[in-house]
Design an enzyme around this catalytic site. Structure first.
Site, PDB file in Angstrom:
ATOM      1  N   GLU A 337       0.845  -1.196   0.000  1.00 45.81           N
ATOM      2  CA  GLU A 337       0.000   0.000   0.000  1.00 45.81           C
ATOM      3  C   GLU A 337       0.883   1.249   0.000  1.00 45.81           C
ATOM      4  OE1 GLU A 337      -3.341   1.900   3.058  1.00 45.81           O
ATOM      5  OE2 GLU A 337      -1.775   0.548   3.805  1.00 45.81           O
ATOM      6  N   LYS A 396      -9.154   1.619  -2.691  1.00 48.79           N
ATOM      7  CA  LYS A 396      -9.479   1.211  -1.326  1.00 48.79           C
ATOM      8  C   LYS A 396     -10.881   1.695  -0.960  1.00 48.79           C
ATOM      9  CE  LYS A 396      -7.437   1.247   3.333  1.00 48.79           C
ATOM     10  NZ  LYS A 396      -6.290   1.763   4.139  1.00 48.79           N
ATOM     11  N   CYS A 447      -4.947  -3.043   3.192  1.00 49.90           N
ATOM     12  CA  CYS A 447      -4.750  -2.812   4.623  1.00 49.90           C
ATOM     13  C   CYS A 447      -6.000  -3.061   5.468  1.00 49.90           C
ATOM     14  CB  CYS A 447      -4.204  -1.407   4.846  1.00 49.90           C
ATOM     15  SG  CYS A 447      -3.383  -1.198   6.449  1.00 49.90           S
TER      16      CYS A 447
END
Length: 569
Positions: A337, A396, A447
């Site tokens: 990320e 995301k 994440c």
């Protein structure tokens, strides 16, 4: 006669029902013991008994004249304080923030505030569960003894089973509701990962709810048995004109308690055995050639990542790692990320050495970076093909509250704009993304998203063949890294997919569809690795039908409550 065993039972009843401050203390301790179940302590068996004291206090206290919804809620909240306070202690790793120009004392305050906020939010949900279970028990599922009958033991046992069904349905439905919000950390199933892989195989049926429900059922049955056992002790101590009736109540309670204990043991053993059978099923590869995925763990601390030195290290480190992995014959390379903390737009992006390396070596790259979107931007993983073209982009969707976005921005937007010096803000991706890559369709997560099972399930249902996650994990310690890895283990099992995870500071890893970790990096080092994985198109029950167990439990609990209420009246 008041024997030693009877005095012990009576003492238990006093502590669990009549003494408020001891109740809260016991709930706190039992919650802390549950917090030792997941990584890094790995005491996963504790979770199978850690809810028992709270359940006993809620159920036994429901018939007490001083019992209130607020009191039972406080007991549940104290359990949540112990549990979430322990497993989320790593949040305090936000400190130090002096590199951002924050004073030391303020940095400590920010870290503590974050930990207290997230822990407090968990307390709300565990307190809600205890309040509802206590209220339903008191008003709908009475456990008071009726005149003696030959079916007394069966009636007590039936009431216990109904309460276990209700308690399990409440926990699973509250957990589902919580996961729909913006601040969620996994519930009880998470405590078994990655050290109890047999029971985690049940996640293929209805996701993490299957494991969570099993844990609650076992705890509930043990707690109901303890309540009945304590009731038997009180019956034997009562003085009555009918000693035979007291003995009948005592024997009925003991029989029902024994049944609860036996079923709890049976559920625990049988489902573990079934999970073991699933775990040992061979993983078919259908004569496929493996996909060789290169992983780069850049190890660039956040405190320098966003500045010129960090950007230079990132470009050099990921370019070197990419070239090294290409020489090892990989089919594609995965980065963490935010590997390159820049806006990926020409001409800046095309001038980077890693972009030129892709053009030279013709090996696809999954690159973590930021992509402009109007006046704002997304946290993204872009797929660069052999020609350097961006053929897909995953944005995301689950952003970290306060860290990556401001909750209720539509309401607070004007205030935030006045207070913040930033001109652009991170925005979430949509929930219907489909990631097509040169190696096949991928399932992706970034994440914090690893905490949510549903987005991974949806991508698998849309045809995702393998699972890729990219995370930063800095500045947190190895406790957070291990817990984060445990989440991806669960996602691999639930979707029945091979999983590859690349992180900035650790732990990067490779997980097979049974949840076995084939490789895991060390923390806080620069590292590269080649993972051999396979495409899979199978669909588990969970992938096909989602969390079907929670509505089934709710329907069963409502039906049982209504029938019992009618019988009681």
């Amino acid at each position: 006669m008041n024997t030693g065993s009877q005095r012990l039972q009576n003492g238990i009843a006093y502590v669990l029902v009549d003494n408020g401050w001891k109740q809260c203390g016991l709930a706190l301790v039992s919650g802390m013991s549950a917090g030792l179940a997941p990584e890094p302590v790995k005491a996963w068996p504790l979770m199978w008994v850690a809810l028992v004291p709270v359940w006993v206090m809620v159920i036994a206290g429901a018939s007490h004249h001083k019992a209130t919804v607020w009191k039972t809620g406080l007991i549940g909240a104290c359990w949540g304080l112990g549990y979430y306070g322990v497993i989320l202690m790593w949040i305090t790793g936000l400190h130090p923030l002096m590199w951002m120009g924050v004073p030391w004392l303020t940095s400590v305050a920010i870290a503590l505030f974050a930990w207290v906020t997230v822990t407090g939010w968990g307390m709300v949900w565990s307190g809600l569960w205890a309040s509802l279970l206590g209220w339903i028990t008191k008003h709908l599922v009475s456990s008071s003894l009726s005149p003696a009958s030959q079916s007394q033991s069966s009636r007590l046992f039936l009431l216990a089973i109904i309460r276990v069904l209700i308690g399990t349905a409440l926990w699973c439905s509250i957990d589902w509701l919580w996961s729909q919000g913006f601040l969620y950390w996994p519930s009880l199933a998470f405590t078994q990962s990655p050290n109890n892989l047999w029971i985690l195989q049940l996640g293929q049926w209805s996701g993490p709810t299957t494991v969570t429900a099993t844990i609650v059922i076992v705890n509930g049955l043990l707690a109901e048995g303890l309540v009945l056992w304590s009731a038997a002790a009180r019956s034997s101590l009562q003085r009555s004109n009918s000693e035979g009736f007291n003995e009948f109540k005592r024997s009925s309670s003991i029989n029902a308690a024994q049944k609860c204990g036996a079923i709890a043991l049976g559920v625990f053993l049988s489902l573990h055995i079934l999970g073991g059978v699933l775990f040992h099923q061979p993983i078919a590869v259908d004569n496929q050639e493996p996909l060789n995925i290169g992983i780069i763990q850049g190890n660039i601390p956040t405190r320098i990542k966003l500045y010129a030195e960090g950007l230079r290290r990132a470009i050099d480190g990921y370019t070197t790692g990419y070239q090294k992995l290409v020489e090892q014959g990989v089919d594609a390379v995965l980065t963490p990320e935010g590997a390159l903390p820049i806006f990926w737009t020409p001409p800046l992006s095309t001038r980077t050495s890693i972009f030129k390396a892709v053009l030279d070596h013709k090996i696809p790259l999954w690159l973590g970076t930021f992509v402009p979107n109007g006046h704002d931007f997304t946290q993204s993983i872009i797929t660069l093909d052999a020609h350097g073209e961006t053929v897909s982009q995953y944005n995301k969707a689950k952003l970290v509250p306060l860290g990556e976005y401001i909750p209720f921005a539509q309401i607070l937007g004007d205030i935030v704009d006045r207070l913040s010096p930033l001109e652009a803000y991170m925005i979430p991706g949509t929930t219907d993304q489909r990631i097509t890559t040169p190696l096949g369709q991928a399932i992706m997560g970034i994440c914090y998203e690893s905490a949510f099972a549903e987005p991974f399930r949806q991508q698998a249902a849309r045809g995702g063949e393998f699972l890729l996650t990219a995370s930063n994990n800095d500045p947190y310690n190895t406790v957070m890294m291990a817990q984060h890895h445990a989440l991806d283990v669960m996602r691999a099992i639930e979707t029945n997919r091979w999983a590859v995870r690349a992180t900035n500071t650790g732990y990067s890893g490779v997980v097979n569809p049974r949840g076995q970790t084939l490789w895991r990096s060390q923390a806080n080092i620069y590292d590269t690795h080649v993972a051999s994985i396979y495409r899979r198109r199978t669909q588990t029950l969970y992938v096909r039908y989602g969390d079907w167990l929670t509505p089934l439990l709710i329907i069963g609990a409502i039906a049982a409550s209504v029938l019992q209420a009618k019988r009681h009246h």
